[in-house]
Motif scaffolding. Sequence first.
Motif, PDB file in Angstrom:
ATOM      1  N   ASP A 135      24.366 -18.431  85.979  1.00 55.42           N
ATOM      2  CA  ASP A 135      24.874 -18.818  84.662  1.00 55.42           C
ATOM      3  C   ASP A 135      26.347 -18.457  84.615  1.00 55.42           C
ATOM      4  OD1 ASP A 135      22.841 -19.785  82.502  1.00 55.42           O
ATOM      5  OD2 ASP A 135      21.746 -18.295  83.682  1.00 55.42           O
ATOM      6  N   ILE A 136      27.195 -19.475  84.530  1.00 59.62           N
ATOM      7  CA  ILE A 136      28.640 -19.255  84.664  1.00 59.62           C
ATOM      8  C   ILE A 136      29.168 -18.326  83.574  1.00 59.62           C
ATOM      9  CG2 ILE A 136      29.376 -21.231  83.286  1.00 59.62           C
ATOM     10  CD1 ILE A 136      30.888 -20.050  86.654  1.00 59.62           C
ATOM     11  N   GLU A 137      28.444 -18.236  82.441  1.00 56.71           N
ATOM     12  CA  GLU A 137      28.901 -17.355  81.368  1.00 56.71           C
ATOM     13  C   GLU A 137      28.928 -15.887  81.806  1.00 56.71           C
ATOM     14  OE1 GLU A 137      26.977 -20.966  79.444  1.00 56.71           O
ATOM     15  OE2 GLU A 137      26.484 -19.594  81.082  1.00 56.71           O
ATOM     16  N   THR A 138      28.025 -15.510  82.706  1.00 56.59           N
ATOM     17  CA  THR A 138      28.050 -14.119  83.187  1.00 56.59           C
ATOM     18  C   THR A 138      29.315 -13.861  83.996  1.00 56.59           C
ATOM     19  OG1 THR A 138      26.739 -14.629  85.168  1.00 56.59           O
ATOM     20  CG2 THR A 138      25.540 -13.971  83.189  1.00 56.59           C
ATOM     21  N   CYS A 139      29.768 -14.879  84.710  1.00 57.73           N
ATOM     22  CA  CYS A 139      31.020 -14.749  85.460  1.00 57.73           C
ATOM     23  C   CYS A 139      32.221 -14.778  84.511  1.00 57.73           C
ATOM     24  CB  CYS A 139      31.132 -15.864  86.486  1.00 57.73           C
ATOM     25  SG  CYS A 139      29.712 -16.005  87.598  1.00 57.73           S
ATOM     26  N   ASP A 140      32.148 -15.640  83.492  1.00 58.80           N
ATOM     27  CA  ASP A 140      33.225 -15.698  82.497  1.00 58.80           C
ATOM     28  C   ASP A 140      33.411 -14.347  81.830  1.00 58.80           C
ATOM     29  OD1 ASP A 140      33.580 -18.389  82.976  1.00 58.80           O
ATOM     30  OD2 ASP A 140      32.407 -19.044  81.243  1.00 58.80           O
ATOM     31  N   GLY A 141      32.298 -13.699  81.470  1.00 55.64           N
ATOM     32  CA  GLY A 141      32.402 -12.394  80.831  1.00 55.64           C
ATOM     33  C   GLY A 141      33.042 -11.371  81.749  1.00 55.64           C
ATOM     34  N   ALA A 142      32.596 -11.348  83.002  1.00 56.17           N
ATOM     35  CA  ALA A 142      33.182 -10.414  83.959  1.00 56.17           C
ATOM     36  C   ALA A 142      34.656 -10.695  84.181  1.00 56.17           C
ATOM     37  CB  ALA A 142      32.429 -10.487  85.279  1.00 56.17           C
ATOM     38  N   ALA A 143      35.049 -11.962  84.079  1.00 56.83           N
ATOM     39  CA  ALA A 143      36.446 -12.328  84.298  1.00 56.83           C
ATOM     40  C   ALA A 143      37.388 -11.664  83.310  1.00 56.83           C
ATOM     41  CB  ALA A 143      36.593 -13.849  84.231  1.00 56.83           C
ATOM     42  N   THR A 144      36.883 -11.286  82.139  1.00 56.38           N
ATOM     43  CA  THR A 144      37.758 -10.612  81.173  1.00 56.38           C
ATOM     44  C   THR A 144      38.261  -9.273  81.703  1.00 56.38           C
ATOM     45  OG1 THR A 144      35.869  -9.612  80.001  1.00 56.38           O
ATOM     46  CG2 THR A 144      36.654 -11.752  79.204  1.00 56.38           C
ATOM     47  N   ILE A 145      37.508  -8.663  82.635  1.00 54.20           N
ATOM     48  CA  ILE A 145      38.013  -7.451  83.290  1.00 54.20           C
ATOM     49  C   ILE A 145      39.270  -7.786  84.072  1.00 54.20           C
ATOM     50  CG2 ILE A 145      37.517  -5.667  85.011  1.00 54.20           C
ATOM     51  CD1 ILE A 145      34.547  -5.966  84.285  1.00 54.20           C
ATOM     52  N   GLY A 146      39.244  -8.898  84.777  1.00 52.42           N
ATOM     53  CA  GLY A 146      40.430  -9.322  85.512  1.00 52.42           C
ATOM     54  C   GLY A 146      41.611  -9.583  84.603  1.00 52.42           C
ATOM     55  N   LEU A 147      41.366 -10.229  83.456  1.00 49.32           N
ATOM     56  CA  LEU A 147      42.449 -10.466  82.503  1.00 49.32           C
ATOM     57  C   LEU A 147      43.064  -9.161  82.037  1.00 49.32           C
ATOM     58  CD1 LEU A 147      40.859 -13.315  80.343  1.00 49.32           C
ATOM     59  CD2 LEU A 147      42.712 -13.538  82.022  1.00 49.32           C
ATOM     60  N   GLU A 148      42.229  -8.167  81.796  1.00 44.37           N
ATOM     61  CA  GLU A 148      42.744  -6.867  81.348  1.00 44.37           C
ATOM     62  C   GLU A 148      43.532  -6.172  82.448  1.00 44.37           C
ATOM     63  OE1 GLU A 148      39.348  -4.788  79.741  1.00 44.37           O
ATOM     64  OE2 GLU A 148      38.922  -6.434  78.359  1.00 44.37           O
ATOM     65  N   LEU A 149      43.104  -6.323  83.690  1.00 47.39           N
ATOM     66  CA  LEU A 149      43.874  -5.742  84.797  1.00 47.39           C
ATOM     67  C   LEU A 149      45.252  -6.385  84.893  1.00 47.39           C
ATOM     68  CD1 LEU A 149      41.151  -5.518  87.601  1.00 47.39           C
ATOM     69  CD2 LEU A 149      42.111  -3.640  86.272  1.00 47.39           C
ATOM     70  N   VAL A 150      45.303  -7.696  84.771  1.00 43.03           N
ATOM     71  CA  VAL A 150      46.586  -8.390  84.847  1.00 43.03           C
ATOM     72  C   VAL A 150      47.465  -8.030  83.657  1.00 43.03           C
ATOM     73  CG1 VAL A 150      47.673 -10.661  84.806  1.00 43.03           C
ATOM     74  CG2 VAL A 150      45.655 -10.283  86.223  1.00 43.03           C
ATOM     75  N   ALA A 152      47.562  -5.364  82.022  1.00 41.28           N
ATOM     76  CA  ALA A 152      48.020  -3.970  82.022  1.00 41.28           C
ATOM     77  C   ALA A 152      49.412  -3.835  82.603  1.00 41.28           C
ATOM     78  CB  ALA A 152      47.042  -3.104  82.804  1.00 41.28           C
ATOM     79  N   ALA A 153      49.844  -4.817  83.375  1.00 42.06           N
ATOM     80  CA  ALA A 153      51.201  -4.843  83.935  1.00 42.06           C
ATOM     81  C   ALA A 153      51.532  -3.587  84.728  1.00 42.06           C
ATOM     82  CB  ALA A 153      52.230  -5.053  82.820  1.00 42.06           C
ATOM     83  N   ARG A 154      50.530  -3.034  85.393  1.00 45.64           N
ATOM     84  CA  ARG A 154      50.757  -1.895  86.279  1.00 45.64           C
ATOM     85  C   ARG A 154      50.611  -2.385  87.711  1.00 45.64           C
ATOM     86  NH1 ARG A 154      46.642   2.218  83.120  1.00 45.64           N
ATOM     87  NH2 ARG A 154      47.732   2.191  81.106  1.00 45.64           N
ATOM     88  N   PRO A 155      51.557  -2.089  88.564  1.00 44.45           N
ATOM     89  CA  PRO A 155      51.453  -2.606  89.929  1.00 44.45           C
ATOM     90  C   PRO A 155      50.320  -1.951  90.711  1.00 44.45           C
ATOM     91  CG  PRO A 155      53.294  -1.070  89.730  1.00 44.45           C
ATOM     92  CD  PRO A 155      52.774  -1.268  88.343  1.00 44.45           C
ATOM     93  N   PHE A 156      49.493  -2.766  91.336  1.00 48.89           N
ATOM     94  CA  PHE A 156      48.471  -2.250  92.238  1.00 48.89           C
ATOM     95  C   PHE A 156      48.284  -3.262  93.360  1.00 48.89           C
ATOM     96  CE2 PHE A 156      46.447  -4.256  88.571  1.00 48.89           C
ATOM     97  CZ  PHE A 156      45.586  -5.173  89.139  1.00 48.89           C
TER      98      PHE A 156
END
Length: 307
Positions: A135-150, A152-156
Amino acid sequence: MIDPMFLDTPLYRCEALEPGLGCAVSIKLETANPVRSFKARGTEVVASRLADSGVRAVVCASAGNLGQALAWSGRGRGIDVTVVASRFATAAKLDRIRALGAHLQLVDGDHELARGRAAAVARSDGMRLVEDSLDIETCDGAATIGLELVDAARPFDTVLIALGGGALATGVGHVLKSLAPEVEVICVQPLGAPALTLSWRARRVVNTDSAVTIADGVAGRFPIPAVLDDLLLVADDAVLVREESIVTGMRMLFDHAGLVVEPSAALGIAAVLEDRDRFAGRHVVIIVCGGNVDADTYRRWIGSAPL
Protein backbone atom coordinates in the motif's frame (compact mmCIF):
# COMPACT_ATOMS: atom_id res chain seq x y z
CA MET A 1 -3.70 13.54 7.15
CA ILE A 2 -1.08 12.65 9.76
CA ASP A 3 -1.71 13.59 13.38
CA PRO A 4 0.96 16.17 14.31
CA MET A 5 2.04 14.06 17.29
CA PHE A 6 3.76 11.71 14.83
CA LEU A 7 5.52 14.45 12.89
CA ASP A 8 8.62 16.60 13.40
CA THR A 9 10.25 14.00 15.61
CA PRO A 10 13.56 14.83 17.31
CA LEU A 11 16.71 14.89 15.20
CA TYR A 12 19.83 15.49 17.23
CA ARG A 13 23.55 14.90 17.30
CA CYS A 14 24.40 12.18 19.84
CA GLU A 15 28.03 12.81 20.68
CA ALA A 16 28.05 10.19 23.45
CA LEU A 17 27.78 7.46 20.82
CA GLU A 18 30.57 8.76 18.66
CA PRO A 19 33.71 7.48 20.47
CA GLY A 20 32.43 3.92 20.22
CA LEU A 21 31.43 4.24 16.56
CA GLY A 22 34.22 6.39 15.17
CA CYS A 23 31.97 8.77 13.25
CA ALA A 24 29.57 11.65 13.80
CA VAL A 25 26.09 10.33 14.66
CA SER A 26 22.68 11.96 14.59
CA ILE A 27 19.54 10.20 15.74
CA LYS A 28 16.10 10.59 14.19
CA LEU A 29 13.87 9.41 17.03
CA GLU A 30 10.58 7.75 16.01
CA THR A 31 9.58 6.16 19.33
CA ALA A 32 8.11 9.05 21.37
CA ASN A 33 4.50 8.57 20.31
CA PRO A 34 1.49 6.43 21.33
CA VAL A 35 2.54 3.43 19.21
CA ARG A 36 6.29 3.78 19.79
CA SER A 37 7.27 3.47 16.13
CA PHE A 38 7.26 5.31 12.82
CA LYS A 39 4.43 3.14 11.46
CA ALA A 40 1.62 5.54 12.34
CA ARG A 41 2.90 8.03 9.78
CA GLY A 42 1.78 5.53 7.15
CA THR A 43 -1.37 4.22 8.81
CA GLU A 44 -2.62 7.76 9.32
CA VAL A 45 -2.52 8.25 5.55
CA VAL A 46 -4.06 4.82 4.88
CA ALA A 47 -6.87 5.24 7.40
CA SER A 48 -7.68 8.79 6.32
CA ARG A 49 -8.07 7.80 2.69
CA LEU A 50 -10.06 4.66 3.48
CA ALA A 51 -12.39 6.52 5.83
CA ASP A 52 -13.00 9.18 3.17
CA SER A 53 -13.93 6.45 0.70
CA GLY A 54 -16.37 4.80 3.12
CA VAL A 55 -14.32 1.77 4.14
CA ARG A 56 -15.28 0.65 7.65
CA ALA A 57 -13.36 -2.61 8.16
CA VAL A 58 -9.75 -3.52 7.40
CA VAL A 59 -7.37 -6.39 8.10
CA CYS A 60 -3.59 -6.51 8.11
CA ALA A 61 -0.77 -8.86 9.00
CA SER A 62 1.75 -7.50 11.45
CA ALA A 63 4.74 -8.42 13.54
CA GLY A 64 3.32 -5.90 16.00
CA ASN A 65 4.12 -2.32 15.10
CA LEU A 66 1.93 -1.98 12.02
CA GLY A 67 -0.95 -3.57 13.91
CA GLN A 68 -0.67 -1.09 16.75
CA ALA A 69 -0.45 1.83 14.37
CA LEU A 70 -3.40 0.75 12.22
CA ALA A 71 -5.46 0.09 15.35
CA TRP A 72 -4.67 3.60 16.62
CA SER A 73 -5.40 5.29 13.29
CA GLY A 74 -8.54 3.26 12.61
CA ARG A 75 -10.02 3.78 16.06
CA GLY A 76 -10.24 7.53 15.60
CA ARG A 77 -11.86 7.23 12.19
CA GLY A 78 -14.54 4.64 12.85
CA ILE A 79 -12.69 1.82 11.09
CA ASP A 80 -12.88 -1.69 12.52
CA VAL A 81 -9.39 -3.20 12.51
CA THR A 82 -8.41 -6.88 12.52
CA VAL A 83 -4.75 -7.78 12.95
CA VAL A 84 -3.30 -11.20 12.12
CA ALA A 85 -0.01 -11.96 13.86
CA SER A 86 2.20 -14.84 14.85
CA ARG A 87 1.50 -16.09 18.36
CA PHE A 88 5.29 -15.98 18.77
CA ALA A 89 5.40 -12.22 18.21
CA THR A 90 6.56 -9.90 20.98
CA ALA A 91 3.95 -10.19 23.73
CA ALA A 92 4.06 -6.49 24.55
CA LYS A 93 3.15 -5.66 20.95
CA LEU A 94 0.23 -8.10 20.95
CA ASP A 95 -1.04 -6.76 24.27
CA ARG A 96 -0.96 -3.21 22.93
CA ILE A 97 -2.87 -4.20 19.77
CA ARG A 98 -5.63 -5.60 21.97
CA ALA A 99 -5.59 -2.52 24.21
CA LEU A 100 -6.11 -0.28 21.19
CA GLY A 101 -9.34 -2.12 20.39
CA ALA A 102 -8.32 -4.19 17.37
CA HIS A 103 -9.43 -7.77 16.83
CA LEU A 104 -6.36 -9.99 17.07
CA GLN A 105 -6.05 -13.34 15.30
CA LEU A 106 -2.97 -15.46 16.00
CA VAL A 107 -1.37 -18.05 13.75
CA ASP A 108 1.03 -20.87 14.61
CA GLY A 109 3.78 -19.71 12.30
CA ASP A 110 5.82 -16.73 11.19
CA HIS A 111 4.90 -13.39 9.66
CA GLU A 112 4.55 -14.86 6.17
CA LEU A 113 1.88 -17.26 7.41
CA ALA A 114 0.14 -14.28 9.01
CA ARG A 115 0.23 -12.44 5.66
CA GLY A 116 -1.47 -15.38 3.99
CA ARG A 117 -4.13 -15.60 6.68
CA ALA A 118 -4.83 -11.87 6.51
CA ALA A 119 -5.36 -12.10 2.75
CA ALA A 120 -7.74 -15.04 3.26
CA VAL A 121 -9.70 -13.12 5.91
CA ALA A 122 -9.99 -10.14 3.57
CA ARG A 123 -11.42 -12.34 0.82
CA SER A 124 -13.80 -14.31 3.01
CA ASP A 125 -15.11 -11.39 5.08
CA GLY A 126 -15.10 -8.72 2.39
CA MET A 127 -12.62 -6.57 4.26
CA ARG A 128 -10.00 -4.22 2.86
CA LEU A 129 -6.53 -5.75 3.13
CA VAL A 130 -3.85 -3.29 4.22
CA GLU A 131 -0.40 -4.55 3.30
CA ASP A 132 2.62 -2.70 4.62
CA SER A 133 4.97 -1.46 1.88
CA LEU A 134 2.62 -2.60 -0.92
CA ASP A 135 0.00 0.00 0.00
CA ILE A 136 1.80 3.08 -1.27
CA GLU A 137 0.32 5.16 1.56
CA THR A 138 2.59 3.37 4.04
CA CYS A 139 5.56 4.49 1.97
CA ASP A 140 4.14 8.02 1.65
CA GLY A 141 3.89 8.25 5.42
CA ALA A 142 7.44 7.05 5.92
CA ALA A 143 8.60 9.56 3.30
CA THR A 144 7.72 12.40 5.66
CA ILE A 145 10.76 11.34 7.71
CA GLY A 146 12.87 12.06 4.66
CA LEU A 147 11.24 15.46 4.23
CA GLU A 148 12.07 16.31 7.83
CA LEU A 149 15.68 15.23 7.36
CA VAL A 150 16.03 17.46 4.31
CA ASP A 151 14.26 20.38 5.98
CA ALA A 152 16.59 20.19 8.98
CA ALA A 153 19.30 21.69 6.77
CA ARG A 154 22.04 19.93 8.71
CA PRO A 155 24.79 18.41 6.60
CA PHE A 156 25.07 14.63 6.80
CA ASP A 157 26.63 12.05 4.54
CA THR A 158 24.69 8.83 5.07
CA VAL A 159 21.31 7.63 6.33
CA LEU A 160 21.14 4.10 7.75
CA ILE A 161 17.66 2.60 7.42
CA ALA A 162 16.26 -0.64 8.84
CA LEU A 163 15.05 -2.83 5.98
CA GLY A 164 12.05 -5.09 6.49
CA GLY A 165 9.08 -4.85 4.16
CA GLY A 166 10.62 -1.78 2.57
CA ALA A 167 8.20 1.09 3.29
CA LEU A 168 10.68 2.99 5.45
CA ALA A 169 13.61 2.52 3.08
CA THR A 170 11.72 3.33 -0.12
CA GLY A 171 9.78 6.24 1.37
CA VAL A 172 12.79 7.96 2.89
CA GLY A 173 14.99 6.91 -0.02
CA HIS A 174 12.80 8.49 -2.69
CA VAL A 175 12.79 11.82 -0.86
CA LEU A 176 16.54 11.86 -0.36
CA LYS A 177 17.32 10.87 -3.95
CA SER A 178 14.97 13.60 -5.18
CA LEU A 179 15.98 16.42 -2.83
CA ALA A 180 19.41 15.45 -1.45
CA PRO A 181 20.94 13.03 -3.98
CA GLU A 182 24.40 13.42 -2.50
CA VAL A 183 23.28 11.59 0.67
CA GLU A 184 24.10 7.89 0.71
CA VAL A 185 21.13 5.63 1.48
CA ILE A 186 22.19 2.37 3.13
CA CYS A 187 19.65 -0.28 4.10
CA VAL A 188 20.38 -2.73 6.91
CA GLN A 189 18.94 -6.20 7.55
CA PRO A 190 19.84 -9.02 9.94
CA LEU A 191 22.00 -11.79 8.53
CA GLY A 192 19.32 -14.27 9.64
CA ALA A 193 16.54 -12.52 7.69
CA PRO A 194 18.18 -11.37 4.46
CA ALA A 195 15.48 -11.77 1.79
CA LEU A 196 15.12 -8.18 0.58
CA THR A 197 18.86 -7.52 0.78
CA LEU A 198 19.58 -10.64 -1.28
CA SER A 199 16.89 -9.50 -3.71
CA TRP A 200 18.44 -6.04 -4.01
CA ARG A 201 21.84 -7.56 -4.71
CA ALA A 202 20.46 -10.00 -7.30
CA ARG A 203 18.09 -7.41 -8.81
CA ARG A 204 15.30 -9.96 -8.65
CA VAL A 205 13.06 -11.34 -5.91
CA VAL A 206 14.85 -13.88 -3.73
CA ASN A 207 12.68 -15.73 -1.22
CA THR A 208 14.19 -17.47 1.79
CA ASP A 209 13.12 -20.59 3.63
CA SER A 210 13.47 -19.07 7.09
CA ALA A 211 13.93 -15.81 8.97
CA VAL A 212 15.75 -16.30 12.25
CA THR A 213 16.51 -13.07 14.11
CA ILE A 214 15.63 -11.20 17.26
CA ALA A 215 14.65 -8.27 15.01
CA ASP A 216 11.10 -9.52 14.45
CA GLY A 217 9.98 -6.27 12.86
CA VAL A 218 12.11 -6.94 9.77
CA ALA A 219 11.84 -10.73 9.57
CA GLY A 220 10.12 -11.26 6.22
CA ARG A 221 10.86 -14.07 3.77
CA PHE A 222 8.93 -13.11 0.62
CA PRO A 223 9.80 -9.66 -0.76
CA ILE A 224 7.13 -7.78 -2.70
CA PRO A 225 8.24 -7.30 -6.33
CA ALA A 226 6.96 -3.73 -6.58
CA VAL A 227 8.83 -2.79 -3.41
CA LEU A 228 12.05 -4.26 -4.79
CA ASP A 229 11.59 -2.18 -7.94
CA ASP A 230 11.45 0.96 -5.79
CA LEU A 231 14.36 -0.13 -3.62
CA LEU A 232 16.56 -0.62 -6.67
CA LEU A 233 15.96 3.04 -7.55
CA VAL A 234 16.86 4.54 -4.20
CA ALA A 235 19.24 2.34 -2.19
CA ASP A 236 22.97 2.84 -2.63
CA ASP A 237 23.75 -0.28 -0.63
CA ALA A 238 22.13 -3.02 1.42
CA VAL A 239 24.12 -4.72 4.17
CA LEU A 240 23.60 -7.62 6.55
CA VAL A 241 24.58 -7.58 10.23
CA ARG A 242 25.05 -10.23 12.90
CA GLU A 243 22.78 -10.75 15.89
CA GLU A 244 25.53 -9.92 18.38
CA SER A 245 26.05 -6.56 16.70
CA ILE A 246 22.33 -5.81 16.96
CA VAL A 247 22.37 -6.57 20.68
CA THR A 248 25.48 -4.45 21.20
CA GLY A 249 23.76 -1.63 19.32
CA MET A 250 20.76 -1.84 21.63
CA ARG A 251 23.05 -1.70 24.63
CA MET A 252 24.92 1.32 23.25
CA LEU A 253 21.68 3.18 22.60
CA PHE A 254 20.63 2.50 26.17
CA ASP A 255 23.96 3.30 27.81
CA HIS A 256 24.95 6.32 25.75
CA ALA A 257 21.64 7.76 24.51
CA GLY A 258 19.20 6.68 27.22
CA LEU A 259 17.00 4.95 24.66
CA VAL A 260 15.12 1.68 25.02
CA VAL A 261 14.80 0.33 21.47
CA GLU A 262 13.67 -2.85 19.80
CA PRO A 263 16.26 -4.80 17.79
CA SER A 264 15.17 -3.39 14.42
CA ALA A 265 15.97 0.11 15.64
CA ALA A 266 19.56 -0.87 16.42
CA LEU A 267 20.38 -2.13 12.91
CA GLY A 268 22.02 1.15 11.93
CA ILE A 269 24.34 1.06 14.93
CA ALA A 270 25.16 -2.57 14.11
CA ALA A 271 26.12 -1.62 10.56
CA VAL A 272 28.62 0.95 11.80
CA LEU A 273 30.05 -1.45 14.40
CA GLU A 274 30.74 -4.04 11.71
CA ASP A 275 32.42 -1.64 9.27
CA ARG A 276 33.92 1.26 11.22
CA ASP A 277 36.43 2.09 8.48
CA ARG A 278 33.65 2.69 5.97
CA PHE A 279 32.00 5.33 8.15
CA ALA A 280 35.09 6.90 9.72
CA GLY A 281 35.00 10.68 9.40
CA ARG A 282 31.46 10.69 8.07
CA HIS A 283 28.25 12.04 9.58
CA VAL A 284 25.57 9.35 9.68
CA VAL A 285 21.89 9.63 10.55
CA ILE A 286 20.35 6.60 12.21
CA ILE A 287 16.56 6.32 12.16
CA VAL A 288 15.52 4.81 15.50
CA CYS A 289 12.35 3.29 14.12
CA GLY A 290 10.73 1.47 17.07
CA GLY A 291 10.81 0.89 20.80
CA ASN A 292 8.35 -1.91 21.53
CA VAL A 293 10.02 -4.62 23.64
CA ASP A 294 9.14 -7.12 26.33
CA ALA A 295 10.84 -5.82 29.45
CA ASP A 296 12.28 -9.15 30.61
CA THR A 297 13.57 -10.09 27.18
CA TYR A 298 15.10 -6.66 26.73
CA ARG A 299 16.94 -6.93 30.05
CA ARG A 300 18.38 -10.28 28.98
CA TRP A 301 19.53 -8.83 25.67
CA ILE A 302 21.31 -5.77 26.95
CA GLY A 303 22.66 -7.63 29.97
CA SER A 304 24.50 -9.96 27.61
CA ALA A 305 25.98 -7.26 25.42
CA PRO A 306 29.59 -6.09 25.85
CA LEU A 307 30.18 -2.53 26.95
